[in-house]
Design an enzyme around this catalytic site. Structure first.
Site, mmCIF file in Angstrom:
data_model
loop_
_atom_site.group_PDB
_atom_site.id
_atom_site.type_symbol
_atom_site.label_atom_id
_atom_site.label_comp_id
_atom_site.label_asym_id
_atom_site.label_seq_id
_atom_site.Cartn_x
_atom_site.Cartn_y
_atom_site.Cartn_z
ATOM 1 N N CYS A 1 0.822 -1.207 0.000
ATOM 2 C CA CYS A 1 0.000 0.000 0.000
ATOM 3 C C CYS A 1 0.860 1.264 0.000
ATOM 4 O O CYS A 1 0.398 2.336 -0.400
ATOM 5 C CB CYS A 1 -0.938 0.003 1.202
ATOM 6 S SG CYS A 1 -0.101 -0.112 2.792
ATOM 7 N N ARG B 1 4.237 1.381 -1.310
ATOM 8 C CA ARG B 1 5.311 1.434 -2.305
ATOM 9 C C ARG B 1 5.095 0.403 -3.412
ATOM 10 O O ARG B 1 4.496 -0.654 -3.180
ATOM 11 C CB ARG B 1 6.672 1.213 -1.654
ATOM 12 C CG ARG B 1 6.935 -0.194 -1.189
ATOM 13 C CD ARG B 1 8.317 -0.361 -0.553
ATOM 14 N NE ARG B 1 8.429 0.419 0.663
ATOM 15 C CZ ARG B 1 9.328 1.387 0.838
ATOM 16 N NH1 ARG B 1 10.196 1.669 -0.111
ATOM 17 N NH2 ARG B 1 9.379 2.052 1.973
ATOM 18 N N HIS C 1 19.516 0.693 -0.243
ATOM 19 C CA HIS C 1 18.062 0.875 -0.206
ATOM 20 C C HIS C 1 17.363 -0.445 0.086
ATOM 21 O O HIS C 1 16.441 -0.494 0.913
ATOM 22 C CB HIS C 1 17.581 1.443 -1.534
ATOM 23 C CG HIS C 1 16.102 1.697 -1.562
ATOM 24 N ND1 HIS C 1 15.520 2.797 -0.976
ATOM 25 C CD2 HIS C 1 15.072 0.974 -2.093
ATOM 26 C CE1 HIS C 1 14.214 2.752 -1.143
ATOM 27 N NE2 HIS C 1 13.920 1.650 -1.818
ATOM 28 N N GLY D 1 -15.179 -2.527 11.201
ATOM 29 C CA GLY D 1 -14.397 -1.911 10.136
ATOM 30 C C GLY D 1 -12.941 -2.318 10.174
ATOM 31 O O GLY D 1 -12.519 -3.137 10.998
#
Length: 418
Positions: free
Chosen positions: A50, A52, A95, A187
């Site tokens: 959600c 990347r 990274h 929810g």
């Protein structure tokens, strides 16, 4: 090395753009195949969450080509140029290690990203999209992430509202396995909170919701119980922990209802968290004895405090990552140099054999041993030094002083050892 990463994440693009380039898990294998067929990428892994979407690849394909492929593949008339980042070689390694360790996440130090990265790698393996380069990179990234978790406290404190709720509950009830929980609302937030309580070993859990079918669906997943909101008074009396998060415009839990529950419970305390905006629990409930009521602002304060502690731990985590990156790069460069070293040794062996054979022919022809030894020494010296001498001359012509200085230093050190 030829490691590359092209990506878009929460730092570079809003969710409205990120969702347009996301890959569902059932589309990953086809996307990897298309990437190989259309661009000729030898090795690739696609990570899509959600927060990347990143493509890890090895080979000569450019970041520009890959970004254009990403735009074409999703077919949304996208212009991603301003939101994409590209990392190559050592920066790509750093990274990848940071992502695996949760240092590049929206929630610093989150553990979910490591599992998501492993899933992405597994799909790529099963699709035949990985090879020696990415296999080496991802195994090293997983190892670095494990070391970060072991040696630092980057993930020790709750930094999500759901996990902070469980953390607060433990301050009131040390042993959650002896207590019951009532979650009002079915929810996403309550579903996540319910899973945290389930993992914490809660004794019994009830999901109460206006639409009973939604409560039953969530309860079935968690092996909990479902109840309609009309049973709220009865469930309040049996609940030690109450978490409420609905979309109701007015409170669904009143002070009078909680007072009645306390009387029925014979003053056994109730821990309550109101995660809704507007509030689900009347604020006056906080005035009741034997009730511990927390708001979403209280939760956020705890999350902020824990996040500060994670920031401190992140410093140590980054030192670990730096060490792991340096080790990985050194090992990779040593492996990369292997073929060149073997070729150099093979060339030297060929020169040695040829020169020795010529020396034998000279001896057989009656040349003196001194003459043959001089020939042998001079010829070996000249032939073995020819290639390095040419390389040094070329480096000087190209102003590559670093290479020239390195070769000179190595030769000087070799001379001094003798």
């Amino acid at each position: 090395m030829a490691f590359n990463i092209l990506g878009i994440n929460h730092k570079t693009a809003p969710v409205a753009l990120r969702e347009k380039v996301a890959f569902s898990e059932d589309r990953l294998a086809a996307a990897l195949q298309a990437l190989r067929e259309e661009l000729g990428v030898a090795e690739a892994v696609i990570l899509s969450t959600c927060n990347r979407t990143e493509v890890y690849w090895s080979g000569p394909v450019s970041g520009t080509d890959l970004s254009k492929w990403l735009e074409r593949h999703h077919g949304n008339d996208l212009d991603l140029a301003a939101s994409l980042y590209i990392h190559q070689d050592s920066h790509a390694v750093e990274h990848a290690f940071s992502v695996a360790s949760g240092l590049d996440s929206m929630v610093l130090g989150e553990v979910q990203i490591l599992g998501q990265l492993k899933d992405a790698y597994r799909v790529a393996q099963e699709s035949g999209s990985t090879g020696p380069m990415l296999n080496k990179l991802f195994q090293a990234a997983f190892s670095a992430a494990k070391r970060v978790r072991t040696e630092t406290r980057i993930g020790a404190n709750a930094v999500s509202l759901a996990s902070a709720t469980v953390s607060l509950a433990r301050r009131v009830f040390a042993d959650l396995s002896a207590h019951n929980a009532l979650l009002v609302g079915a929810g996403d937030m309550n579903a996540l909170t319910a899973r945290h309580f389930q993992s914490a070993g809660i004794k019994r859990m009830v999901i109460a919701n206006r639409t009973l079918a939604n409560a039953e669906a969530l309860a079935a997943e968690l092996k909990a119980h479902a109840a309609p909101l009309t049973d709220l008074d009865k469930e309040l009396a049996e609940a030690d922990i109450v978490i409420s998060c609905t979309a109701s415009p007015v409170p669904v839990i009143t002070k009078r209802a909680v007072e009645a529950a306390i009387r029925t419970r014979r003053r056994r305390p109730i821990f309550m968290v109101d995660m809704a905006v507007p509030r689900d629990i009347e604020p006056e409930v906080a005035d009741l004895e034997d009730v511990y009521l927390f708001s979403i602002d209280d939760l956020q304060q705890l999350v902020d405090e824990n996040m500060q502690q994670r920031e401190v731990a992140a410093g140590g985590a980054r030192l670990v990552i730096n060490e792991e990156v340096a080790r990985f790069l050194a090992e990779s460069r040593a492996q990369d140099a292997g073929p060149a070293i073997r070729a150099l040794r093979q060339q030297a062996e060929t020169i040695r054999q040829q020169t020795v054979e010529q020396a034998r022919r000279m001896l057989a022809a009656g040349k003196s041993s001194d003459e043959v030894l001089d020939y042998l020494a001079n010829t070996l010296t000249n032939r073995l030094l020819h290639a390095p001498t040419q390389a040094l001359r070329q480096a000087a012509e190209l102003a590559d002083l670093a290479l020239a200085e390195t070769v000179t230093r190595l030769l000087t050190e070799e001379r001094d050892r003798h």
